[in-house]
Design a protein around this motif. Structure first.
Motif, PDB file in Angstrom:
ATOM      1  N   MET A   1      -7.896  23.543   8.038  1.00  0.00           N
ATOM      2  CA  MET A   1      -8.598  23.841   6.800  1.00  0.00           C
ATOM      3  C   MET A   1      -8.838  22.544   6.043  1.00  0.00           C
ATOM      4  SD  MET A   1      -7.399  26.218   3.604  1.00  0.00           S
ATOM      5  CE  MET A   1      -6.371  25.038   2.778  1.00  0.00           C
ATOM      6  N   SER A   2     -10.055  22.298   5.614  1.00  0.00           N
ATOM      7  CA  SER A   2     -10.327  21.123   4.806  1.00  0.00           C
ATOM      8  C   SER A   2     -10.105  21.463   3.336  1.00  0.00           C
ATOM      9  CB  SER A   2     -11.749  20.634   5.058  1.00  0.00           C
ATOM     10  OG  SER A   2     -12.672  21.635   4.733  1.00  0.00           O
ATOM     11  N   SER A  52     -14.630  24.297   0.696  1.00  0.00           N
ATOM     12  CA  SER A  52     -13.382  23.786   1.269  1.00  0.00           C
ATOM     13  C   SER A  52     -13.242  23.974   2.771  1.00  0.00           C
ATOM     14  CB  SER A  52     -12.188  24.425   0.565  1.00  0.00           C
ATOM     15  OG  SER A  52     -12.107  25.798   0.900  1.00  0.00           O
ATOM     16  N   ASN A  53     -14.307  24.312   3.469  1.00  0.00           N
ATOM     17  CA  ASN A  53     -14.208  24.340   4.936  1.00  0.00           C
ATOM     18  C   ASN A  53     -15.531  23.895   5.546  1.00  0.00           C
ATOM     19  OD1 ASN A  53     -15.945  26.541   5.049  1.00  0.00           O
ATOM     20  ND2 ASN A  53     -14.350  28.027   5.454  1.00  0.00           N
ATOM     21  N   HIS A  55     -17.778  25.517   7.274  1.00  0.00           N
ATOM     22  CA  HIS A  55     -18.829  26.510   7.493  1.00  0.00           C
ATOM     23  C   HIS A  55     -20.006  26.250   6.564  1.00  0.00           C
ATOM     24  CE1 HIS A  55     -15.330  28.665   9.216  1.00  0.00           C
ATOM     25  NE2 HIS A  55     -16.222  28.874  10.154  1.00  0.00           N
ATOM     26  N   PRO A  68     -14.080  30.626   2.741  1.00  0.00           N
ATOM     27  CA  PRO A  68     -12.955  29.699   2.677  1.00  0.00           C
ATOM     28  C   PRO A  68     -11.801  30.259   1.851  1.00  0.00           C
ATOM     29  CG  PRO A  68     -14.679  29.005   1.176  1.00  0.00           C
ATOM     30  CD  PRO A  68     -15.219  30.178   1.945  1.00  0.00           C
TER      31      PRO A  68
END
Length: 196
Positions: A1-2, A52-53, A55, A68
């Motif tokens: 996960m970013s 935050s991801n 996609h 996310p």
């Protein structure tokens, strides 16, 4: 996960206070399409959405099925060599946060088309401090790390950070003859250190 690169100095909404918006009926896909159109109308030099991801589309806008863990959304753009950012995490749903940003950008852009004189650009509230590349005060080549701005150790306890920030704010406050930009750097450095 970013991790979502939330702009320095922007307050986060606590998860327990995020509220669903029941008046937005558009899908995430329709909302991102409208936002891309809106940014095209603004004639920004460049722009990018952030979640935050991974996609996302090439412009950083979320894909229609993005979900996310962190529902926050950040929109950054550059116009006339100035950097701007708006962010929203008021809702537990990404779609609503993107929609809030879209509505703000649209309404602000529309105000700029009115024949009214103001002291600054309608987008002045979204202008980032000079040198911001998404990580204000956090140690870029052009800015000091937050702990150096405050004169404390990188792992200083909260009480030490608060005390040092209070002293630095007193000496840099514009009302006491200090520099407004330096005062803002101190405020942002305190926020960065207390958020870590």
């Amino acid at each position: 996960m970013s991790r979502l690169d939330w702009p320095a100095g922007f307050k986060r909404t606590p998860e327990s206070e995020r509220e669903r918006n029941r008046s937005f009926e558009a899908t995430l896909g329709a909302t991102t399409k409208e936002l891309a159109t809106e940014m095209g109308r603004m004639n920004a030099d460049e722009w990018r959405g952030e979640i935050s991801n991974a996609h996302t589309k090439s412009n950083g806008l979320p894909l229609h099925n993005a979900n996310p863990d962190d529902p926050g959304f950040v929109l950054r753009w550059t116009a006339d060599s100035e950097q701007f950012a708006v962010a929203c995490d008021a809702s537990p749903r990404l779609r609503d946060n993107v929609r809030y940003v879209l509505k703000w950008v649209h309404e602000t852009r529309m105000r700029s088309q009115r024949p009214v004189q103001t002291g600054d650009s309608e987008f002045a509230a979204a202008r980032l401090p000079p040198g911001d590349d998404g990580d204000v005060v956090a140690g870029t080549a052009t800015s000091q790390p937050a702990h150096e701005v405050l004169g404390v150790a990188p792992d200083a306890p909260e009480t030490v950070v608060e005390s040092a920030a209070r002293a630095r704010k007193a000496e840099t406050h514009p009302d006491n003859g200090g520099d407004r930009e330096e005062f803002q750097r101190v405020v942002e450095a305190e926020e960065v250190m207390l958020d870590d």
